[in-house]
Design a protein around this motif. Structure first.
Motif, PDB file in Angstrom:
ATOM      1  N   UNK A 160       1.029   7.980   8.369  1.00  0.00           N
ATOM      2  CA  UNK A 160       0.197   6.811   8.073  1.00  0.00           C
ATOM      3  C   UNK A 160       0.944   5.546   8.494  1.00  0.00           C
ATOM      4  N   UNK A 161       0.284   4.726   9.310  1.00  0.00           N
ATOM      5  CA  UNK A 161       0.859   3.471   9.789  1.00  0.00           C
ATOM      6  C   UNK A 161       0.237   2.323   9.010  1.00  0.00           C
ATOM      7  N   UNK A 162       1.065   1.525   8.365  1.00  0.00           N
ATOM      8  CA  UNK A 162       0.570   0.482   7.468  1.00  0.00           C
ATOM      9  C   UNK A 162       1.009  -0.920   7.850  1.00  0.00           C
ATOM     10  N   UNK A 171       8.240  10.390   2.980  1.00  0.00           N
ATOM     11  CA  UNK A 171       9.237   9.707   3.805  1.00  0.00           C
ATOM     12  C   UNK A 171       8.743   8.293   4.095  1.00  0.00           C
ATOM     13  N   UNK A 172       9.568   7.304   3.824  1.00  0.00           N
ATOM     14  CA  UNK A 172       9.257   5.911   4.127  1.00  0.00           C
ATOM     15  C   UNK A 172      10.084   5.470   5.333  1.00  0.00           C
ATOM     16  N   UNK A 173       9.414   4.826   6.302  1.00  0.00           N
ATOM     17  CA  UNK A 173      10.095   4.325   7.496  1.00  0.00           C
ATOM     18  C   UNK A 173       9.795   2.842   7.662  1.00  0.00           C
ATOM     19  N   UNK A 174      10.840   2.032   7.862  1.00  0.00           N
ATOM     20  CA  UNK A 174      10.645   0.601   8.092  1.00  0.00           C
ATOM     21  C   UNK A 174      11.897   0.040   8.757  1.00  0.00           C
ATOM     22  N   UNK A 198      -8.297  -2.324  -3.944  1.00  0.00           N
ATOM     23  CA  UNK A 198      -6.900  -2.500  -4.330  1.00  0.00           C
ATOM     24  C   UNK A 198      -6.002  -1.591  -3.501  1.00  0.00           C
ATOM     25  N   UNK A 199      -4.688  -1.845  -3.575  1.00  0.00           N
ATOM     26  CA  UNK A 199      -3.727  -1.013  -2.852  1.00  0.00           C
ATOM     27  C   UNK A 199      -3.795   0.436  -3.315  1.00  0.00           C
ATOM     28  N   UNK A 204       0.839  -1.203   0.000  1.00  0.00           N
ATOM     29  CA  UNK A 204       0.000   0.000   0.000  1.00  0.00           C
ATOM     30  C   UNK A 204       0.877   1.256   0.000  1.00  0.00           C
ATOM     31  N   UNK A 205       2.029   1.160   0.656  1.00  0.00           N
ATOM     32  CA  UNK A 205       2.924   2.313   0.733  1.00  0.00           C
ATOM     33  C   UNK A 205       3.403   2.754  -0.646  1.00  0.00           C
TER      34      UNK A 205
END
Length: 351
Positions: free
Chosen positions: A254-256, A213-216, A319-320, A197-198
């Motif tokens: 947003x938390x996914x 910004x992507x965080x993982x 869908x995503x 989804x991200x």
């Protein structure tokens, strides 16, 4: 919010869209520059009769150095030609720009530009006069410049602190019509969880002008190959990264992960911030469990109300990409303090 700042190095006429009545393809703050050689940069609408009229007025301004407010009332056909969906009125301030005069419009724009580069907002307040005066109100409360009257400066400052609508536009302050122009960093989308989804979430946010910004915690998922257009990719303990990030009112978080053991520590950190929107992926059942757990920890109900879970507007997303669309739509509605319902309902309410 104004367009990205462009400051010419030669004397020019600066045209600024200060107000619109009716839907418009451009917001107040859109600008056009016209120099003595006829070179044009930008536009106040999407071309057509308004921009043509502004070019004519610009030639006069370049000659006499006196500003003027051009007001155009449009019929349905003219409005349609420039992108308005119905008849209305546009007002454009056309003024002389001298790049070497630090106390004029050049100085005000440079001050605002410096603030934006540091991640802060600034308001430029202008008189609509033959020779506009400007007051710049900074995020920390300081003021640069003057409108020519200390009491008017104070009133304009008070209007900014009272939030004149978080959008550029004309306001009536006493006997004065003043143009308030917001300069702010782009909205920021911070996504915790580099999942399927991200990916469309980041791709859709780009054309909206958002910084992404992507965080993982998993470097195998948070990669440049999977997120080629993300502005930043941060790999590490998500909750620790959440504590370090400067999350302000212009941030959508947003938390996914769809996993409570990952979401809870991040939510605790994010709820301590000033993030303007907090969304969390999950079912209704999971949402209740998540919020109940946090409430039992002592987090106030008012603070928990900031969490939008399940995340997104109810558009029947499957869908995503559709989920991403619903998330961004809800986030923008929250940031702009709108209900997020059908535009048709506004017509019914108005009538």
């Amino acid at each position: 919010m104004s367009d990205p700042l462009y400051l010419p190095r030669v004397a020019s006429a600066l045209a600024t869209l200060v107000s619109t009545e009716g839907p418009s393809p451009k917001e107040a703050g859109s600008r056009m520059w016209v120099d003595a050689e006829g070179h044009i940069v930008g536009g106040v609408t999407i071309g057509g009769c308004v921009d043509a009229r502004v070019v004519e007025e610009s030639a006069q301004v370049l000659t006499d150095h006196r500003a003027r407010v051009v007001s155009l009332s449009l019929g349905d056909e003219d409005a349609w030609a420039i992108g308005l969906s119905c008849a209305g009125t546009v007002e454009v301030l056309v003024e002389y720009f001298d790049p070497d005069v630090a106390h004029g419009v050049a100085g005000a724009l440079q001050t605002a530009q410096s603030e934006v580069r540091e991640g802060r907002t600034a308001w430029i307040v202008s008189t609509l006069a033959d020779v506009p005066r400007r007051l710049v109100v900074l995020a920390d409360g300081r003021r640069v410049g003057t409108l020519g009257d200390p009491q008017l400066d104070q009133a304009a400052h008070g209007a900014v602190e009272g939030n004149v609508g978080a959008r550029s536009g004309v306001q009536q302050i006493g006997d004065h019509r003043l143009y308030f122009e917001l300069h702010a960093p782009p909205l920021t989308l911070v996504v915790f969880g580099a999942n399927h989804v991200a990916q469309p979430l980041v791709e859709l946010a780009g054309p909206l002008g958002m910084r992404t910004v992507i965080v993982d915690g998993r470097d195998v998922f948070a990669t440049r190959e999977r997120f080629p257009n993300a502005d930043d990719i941060l790999v590490g303990m998500p909750s620790e990264i959440a504590k370090r990030l400067q999350l302000n009112a212009g941030c959508m978080v947003v938390l996914l992960s769809h996993d409570c053991k990952y979401d809870l520590p991040v939510l605790r950190a994010v709820l301590e911030s000033d993030a303007g929107y907090i969304g969390c992926l999950g079912s209704v059942r999971r949402a209740k469990a998540l919020l109940t757990f946090l409430a039992e920890e002592g987090i106030p109900v008012a603070r928990l109300a900031r969490v939008h879970v399940p995340v997104g507007l109810d558009i029947g997303a499957k869908s995503a990409a559709e989920i991403a669309l619903s998330v961004l739509a809800e986030g923008l509605a929250v940031l702009r303090k709108r209900p997020g319902g059908s535009m048709r309902n506004r017509l019914r309410t108005a009538t």
